[in-house]
Design a protein around this motif. Structure first.
Motif, PDB file in Angstrom:
ATOM      1  N   ALA A 184      -0.567 -24.412  -1.522  1.00 41.89           N
ATOM      2  CA  ALA A 184       0.597 -23.565  -1.264  1.00 41.89           C
ATOM      3  C   ALA A 184       0.951 -23.458   0.212  1.00 41.89           C
ATOM      4  CB  ALA A 184       0.366 -22.169  -1.845  1.00 41.89           C
ATOM      5  N   GLY A 185      -0.017 -23.677   1.094  1.00 41.28           N
ATOM      6  CA  GLY A 185       0.256 -23.585   2.524  1.00 41.28           C
ATOM      7  C   GLY A 185       0.506 -24.916   3.192  1.00 41.28           C
ATOM      8  N   SER A 186       0.645 -25.990   2.392  1.00 44.71           N
ATOM      9  CA  SER A 186       0.791 -27.316   3.006  1.00 44.71           C
ATOM     10  C   SER A 186       1.766 -28.254   2.309  1.00 44.71           C
ATOM     11  CB  SER A 186      -0.588 -28.004   3.092  1.00 44.71           C
ATOM     12  OG  SER A 186      -1.162 -28.157   1.802  1.00 44.71           O
ATOM     13  N   VAL A 187       2.304 -27.881   1.146  1.00 45.97           N
ATOM     14  CA  VAL A 187       3.233 -28.773   0.448  1.00 45.97           C
ATOM     15  C   VAL A 187       4.626 -28.168   0.402  1.00 45.97           C
ATOM     16  CG1 VAL A 187       1.372 -29.722  -0.966  1.00 45.97           C
ATOM     17  CG2 VAL A 187       2.794 -27.875  -1.888  1.00 45.97           C
ATOM     18  N   ASP A 188       5.616 -29.037   0.232  1.00 44.32           N
ATOM     19  CA  ASP A 188       7.000 -28.589   0.133  1.00 44.32           C
ATOM     20  C   ASP A 188       7.453 -28.586  -1.317  1.00 44.32           C
ATOM     21  OD1 ASP A 188       7.212 -31.278  -0.433  1.00 44.32           O
ATOM     22  OD2 ASP A 188       8.432 -31.779   1.333  1.00 44.32           O
ATOM     23  N   LEU A 189       8.740 -28.459  -1.524  1.00 39.19           N
ATOM     24  CA  LEU A 189       9.299 -28.384  -2.874  1.00 39.19           C
ATOM     25  C   LEU A 189       8.961 -29.619  -3.699  1.00 39.19           C
ATOM     26  CD1 LEU A 189      11.063 -26.981  -4.979  1.00 39.19           C
ATOM     27  CD2 LEU A 189      13.068 -28.009  -3.875  1.00 39.19           C
ATOM     28  N   PHE A 190       9.080 -30.804  -3.117  1.00 40.05           N
ATOM     29  CA  PHE A 190       8.772 -32.038  -3.844  1.00 40.05           C
ATOM     30  C   PHE A 190       7.316 -32.049  -4.296  1.00 40.05           C
ATOM     31  CE2 PHE A 190       7.173 -36.462  -3.692  1.00 40.05           C
ATOM     32  CZ  PHE A 190       7.905 -36.987  -4.758  1.00 40.05           C
ATOM     33  N   GLY A 191       6.421 -31.682  -3.398  1.00 41.00           N
ATOM     34  CA  GLY A 191       5.009 -31.631  -3.750  1.00 41.00           C
ATOM     35  C   GLY A 191       4.736 -30.642  -4.867  1.00 41.00           C
ATOM     36  N   ALA A 192       5.410 -29.494  -4.837  1.00 43.50           N
ATOM     37  CA  ALA A 192       5.226 -28.476  -5.869  1.00 43.50           C
ATOM     38  C   ALA A 192       5.655 -28.992  -7.239  1.00 43.50           C
ATOM     39  CB  ALA A 192       6.012 -27.223  -5.506  1.00 43.50           C
ATOM     40  N   LEU A 193       6.790 -29.675  -7.292  1.00 43.21           N
ATOM     41  CA  LEU A 193       7.272 -30.228  -8.561  1.00 43.21           C
ATOM     42  C   LEU A 193       6.300 -31.255  -9.118  1.00 43.21           C
ATOM     43  CD1 LEU A 193      11.056 -30.607  -7.643  1.00 43.21           C
ATOM     44  CD2 LEU A 193      10.115 -29.069  -9.389  1.00 43.21           C
ATOM     45  N   CYS A 194       5.803 -32.119  -8.248  1.00 48.78           N
ATOM     46  CA  CYS A 194       4.862 -33.164  -8.680  1.00 48.78           C
ATOM     47  C   CYS A 194       3.547 -32.562  -9.150  1.00 48.78           C
ATOM     48  CB  CYS A 194       4.608 -34.150  -7.547  1.00 48.78           C
ATOM     49  SG  CYS A 194       6.035 -35.169  -7.116  1.00 48.78           S
ATOM     50  N   ILE A 195       3.025 -31.594  -8.406  1.00 50.84           N
ATOM     51  CA  ILE A 195       1.757 -30.964  -8.775  1.00 50.84           C
ATOM     52  C   ILE A 195       1.886 -30.246 -10.117  1.00 50.84           C
ATOM     53  CG2 ILE A 195       0.188 -29.079  -8.168  1.00 50.84           C
ATOM     54  CD1 ILE A 195       0.511 -29.956  -5.224  1.00 50.84           C
ATOM     55  N   GLY A 196       2.994 -29.530 -10.325  1.00 45.89           N
ATOM     56  CA  GLY A 196       3.211 -28.843 -11.595  1.00 45.89           C
ATOM     57  C   GLY A 196       3.277 -29.801 -12.767  1.00 45.89           C
ATOM     58  N   LEU A 197       3.985 -30.899 -12.590  1.00 42.77           N
ATOM     59  CA  LEU A 197       4.142 -31.893 -13.654  1.00 42.77           C
ATOM     60  C   LEU A 197       2.824 -32.570 -13.995  1.00 42.77           C
ATOM     61  CD1 LEU A 197       6.004 -33.672 -15.460  1.00 42.77           C
ATOM     62  CD2 LEU A 197       6.292 -35.172 -13.485  1.00 42.77           C
ATOM     63  N   ILE A 198       2.144 -33.073 -12.979  1.00 43.24           N
ATOM     64  CA  ILE A 198       0.898 -33.817 -13.192  1.00 43.24           C
ATOM     65  C   ILE A 198      -0.185 -32.919 -13.784  1.00 43.24           C
ATOM     66  CG2 ILE A 198      -0.981 -35.049 -12.028  1.00 43.24           C
ATOM     67  CD1 ILE A 198       1.181 -35.948  -9.954  1.00 43.24           C
ATOM     68  N   THR A 199      -0.328 -31.746 -13.227  1.00 43.65           N
ATOM     69  CA  THR A 199      -1.391 -30.836 -13.675  1.00 43.65           C
ATOM     70  C   THR A 199      -1.199 -30.420 -15.120  1.00 43.65           C
ATOM     71  OG1 THR A 199      -1.644 -29.990 -11.430  1.00 43.65           O
ATOM     72  CG2 THR A 199      -2.556 -28.656 -13.215  1.00 43.65           C
ATOM     73  N   SER A 200       0.006 -30.086 -15.497  1.00 42.38           N
ATOM     74  CA  SER A 200       0.268 -29.647 -16.863  1.00 42.38           C
ATOM     75  C   SER A 200      -0.058 -30.748 -17.864  1.00 42.38           C
ATOM     76  CB  SER A 200       1.723 -29.209 -17.001  1.00 42.38           C
ATOM     77  OG  SER A 200       1.939 -28.561 -18.231  1.00 42.38           O
ATOM     78  N   ALA A 201       0.330 -31.971 -17.553  1.00 40.40           N
ATOM     79  CA  ALA A 201       0.068 -33.093 -18.451  1.00 40.40           C
ATOM     80  C   ALA A 201      -1.433 -33.342 -18.607  1.00 40.40           C
ATOM     81  CB  ALA A 201       0.766 -34.339 -17.935  1.00 40.40           C
ATOM     82  N   VAL A 202      -2.160 -33.318 -17.495  1.00 37.81           N
ATOM     83  CA  VAL A 202      -3.597 -33.587 -17.547  1.00 37.81           C
ATOM     84  C   VAL A 202      -4.339 -32.449 -18.241  1.00 37.81           C
ATOM     85  CG1 VAL A 202      -5.692 -33.974 -16.184  1.00 37.81           C
ATOM     86  CG2 VAL A 202      -3.545 -35.049 -15.495  1.00 37.81           C
ATOM     87  N   CYS A 203      -3.980 -31.210 -17.945  1.00 38.54           N
ATOM     88  CA  CYS A 203      -4.643 -30.071 -18.579  1.00 38.54           C
ATOM     89  C   CYS A 203      -4.370 -30.034 -20.079  1.00 38.54           C
ATOM     90  CB  CYS A 203      -4.211 -28.756 -17.923  1.00 38.54           C
ATOM     91  SG  CYS A 203      -4.898 -28.494 -16.267  1.00 38.54           S
ATOM     92  N   PHE A 204      -3.149 -30.383 -20.481  1.00 36.50           N
ATOM     93  CA  PHE A 204      -2.836 -30.473 -21.913  1.00 36.50           C
ATOM     94  C   PHE A 204      -3.756 -31.484 -22.587  1.00 36.50           C
ATOM     95  CE2 PHE A 204      -0.821 -32.089 -25.693  1.00 36.50           C
ATOM     96  CZ  PHE A 204      -0.242 -30.980 -26.272  1.00 36.50           C
ATOM     97  N   TRP A 205      -3.929 -32.629 -21.953  1.00 38.97           N
ATOM     98  CA  TRP A 205      -4.802 -33.677 -22.486  1.00 38.97           C
ATOM     99  C   TRP A 205      -6.241 -33.184 -22.582  1.00 38.97           C
ATOM    100  CZ3 TRP A 205      -8.434 -36.795 -19.554  1.00 38.97           C
ATOM    101  CH2 TRP A 205      -8.966 -37.859 -20.281  1.00 38.97           C
ATOM    102  N   MET A 206      -6.699 -32.444 -21.580  1.00 41.37           N
ATOM    103  CA  MET A 206      -8.061 -31.913 -21.601  1.00 41.37           C
ATOM    104  C   MET A 206      -8.257 -30.927 -22.744  1.00 41.37           C
ATOM    105  SD  MET A 206     -10.057 -33.213 -19.289  1.00 41.37           S
ATOM    106  CE  MET A 206     -11.370 -32.015 -19.459  1.00 41.37           C
ATOM    107  N   VAL A 207      -7.274 -30.068 -22.950  1.00 45.96           N
ATOM    108  CA  VAL A 207      -7.387 -29.024 -23.964  1.00 45.96           C
ATOM    109  C   VAL A 207      -7.174 -29.577 -25.373  1.00 45.96           C
ATOM    110  CG1 VAL A 207      -6.281 -26.921 -24.842  1.00 45.96           C
ATOM    111  CG2 VAL A 207      -6.749 -27.163 -22.390  1.00 45.96           C
ATOM    112  N   ALA A 208      -6.182 -30.456 -25.534  1.00 42.88           N
ATOM    113  CA  ALA A 208      -5.794 -30.918 -26.869  1.00 42.88           C
ATOM    114  C   ALA A 208      -6.547 -32.162 -27.328  1.00 42.88           C
ATOM    115  CB  ALA A 208      -4.287 -31.195 -26.899  1.00 42.88           C
ATOM    116  N   VAL A 209      -7.080 -32.934 -26.399  1.00 40.72           N
ATOM    117  CA  VAL A 209      -7.722 -34.201 -26.773  1.00 40.72           C
ATOM    118  C   VAL A 209      -9.206 -34.226 -26.399  1.00 40.72           C
ATOM    119  CG1 VAL A 209      -7.704 -36.712 -26.460  1.00 40.72           C
ATOM    120  CG2 VAL A 209      -5.532 -35.439 -26.518  1.00 40.72           C
TER     121      VAL A 209
END
Length: 419
Positions: free
Chosen positions: A287-312
């Motif tokens: 949160a203290g080092s990324v901009d808007l683009f980084g935030a969008l990418c982190i949100g997208l990637i993390t959600s997909a990977v965490c879904f895979w961890m939980v569901a698969v």
């Protein structure tokens, strides 16, 4: 104390608000979020565990925890300086009304702000062993884990320890809070064992989804204090942390809901709430080092990977991480910590600040990976040892009958609902 620093009333007012927001994340945020996910016979066990953490860990923190994490007693003492803060600030020794930090806020307020981090971290672990742990065992484990795991790691990353010296970036708790708690949660889940009626791939139905939503909303709100407050000032960095925290969370929630819809043909409330929490977790170190683009990418990637961890992954291996403390907080923290080394930008950190691999500095990525691995190993080993010790001393797993009929009645003598 630096006598050149004067009290900044604006920073101080903001940090009081931020501290209150972070406290709200443990009670009632975690209590309602986790409590809604379990069955009604165990609702109060989560409430009581959260309340116990708030009380006991706060006392430990002001007694000696703050000193171990942020003391300077071992400065200039070689190895000890990088491993532990010291005992010079035990019982807040030397901290008066006019003792200020570098940003002009009272050090007493900084003590309280950091206290809230010390509370939320063990509270996150509760989700892994929910519905099957004795209150006495939980309490003993929490006390020892807070002292021997959380406090040293807080010093390593934020208090001048070796990870801080190494250059690891953790703005608000990716390693100290989420990786630390998430890995501990996985170890606890494996060692406690499955609930008697747990079946891999067949989740136990939450008893109160509105509570889950309310807990998520309180966590989301509190996280603005968690991240935007970690710069200890009301300034542009806090504004950026506020922005990227919200946007990463929105992206993660939408992504999880979309995957849920595509895979299960339904867009669930619990799924969207889980995605939001995953996004909050992952953006925390960045949160203290990324901009808007980084935030969008982190949100997208993390959600997909965490879904895979939980569901698969979890159903495949059959471990009973009851409320996905590892699948969301552990994995989300790992992804966020590593991706900080990818998306960090001098647009946010300044001309001489850190930047990630995306902007040409691969060294920062390797530092983030090293810090992540060290945090995981330390938390896993210490949690394993502490589990063995506590189980031997007081016992951790409840009896079969208690588990079947519910912890609320047997452990606390109360019921959440009149039936």
């Amino acid at each position: 104390m630096d006598t050149s620093v004067i009290l900044d009333s604006g920073h101080t007012a903001w940090m009081i608000v931020a501290t209150l927001l972070v406290f709200m994340m443990t009670i009632p945020g975690i209590a309602l979020f986790y409590g809604g996910l379990v069955r009604q016979k165990n609702m109060l066990s989560l409430v009581m565990q959260s309340l116990a953490i708030a009380g006991v860990v706060s006392i430990l923190w002001v007694a000696f925890g703050y000193s171990l994490a942020f003391g300077t007693g071992y400065e200039g003492s070689g190895f000890f300086k990088y491993g532990i803060g010291g005992f010079d600030k035990v019982m807040l020794n030397g901290i008066g009304l006019d003792t200020l930090t570098a940003t002009g806020i009272p050090e007493m307020l900084f003590v309280m702000f950091q206290c809230m981090f010390a509370l939320i971290t063990p509270a996150l672990i509760l989700g892994a062993f929910a519905e099957r742990v004795r209150f006495a065992g939980f309490l003993c484990f929490t006390v020892l884990w807070s002292i021997l795991v959380y406090m040293p790691m807080a010093h390593w990353v934020w208090g001048g320890g070796f990870l801080m010296e190494m250059g690891a970036v953790d703005f608000a708790g990716g390693t100290v809070v989420h990786i630390n708690a998430g890995v501990a949660a996985l170890v606890m889940a494996l060692m406690v064992g499955r609930r008697k009626d747990y079946r891999a791939g067949r989740p136990i139905t939450p008893h109160n989804i509105p509570f889950v939503f309310l807990g998520t909303a309180l966590l989301w709100l509190g996280w603005f204090g968690f991240n935007a407050g970690s710069g200890l000032a009301a300034d542009g960095l806090a504004a950026n942390a506020f922005l990227v925290t919200h946007i990463a969370t929105c992206m993660a929630a939408v992504t999880w809901a979309a995957i849920d819809w595509a895979v299960n043909k339904k867009c669930t409330t619990v799924g969207a709430c889980t995605g939001a929490v995953a996004g909050l977790v992952a953006i925390t170190p960045a949160a203290g080092s990324v901009d808007l683009f980084g935030a969008l990418c982190i949100g997208l990637i993390t959600s997909a990977v965490c879904f895979w961890m939980v569901a698969v992954v979890k159903p495949k291996f059959g471990y009973d991480d009851a409320l996905d403390a590892f699948g969301v907080h552990g994995v989300g923290g790992i992804i966020g910590s590593v991706l900080t080394g990818v998306f960090a930008t001098r647009f946010v950190t300044g001309e001489d600040g850190v930047q990630g691999a995306l902007y040409g500095d691969w060294n920062q990525l390797w530092i983030q990976i090293a810090a992540t691995v060290i945090s995981m190993v330390f938390s896993a080993v210490m949690t394993f040892v502490l589990f063995k010790v506590v189980d031997k001393l007081v016992g951790i797993r409840v009896d079969k009958r208690v588990e079947e009929e519910g912890l609320d009645i047997y452990e606390h003598g109360e019921s959440a609902y009149d039936l």
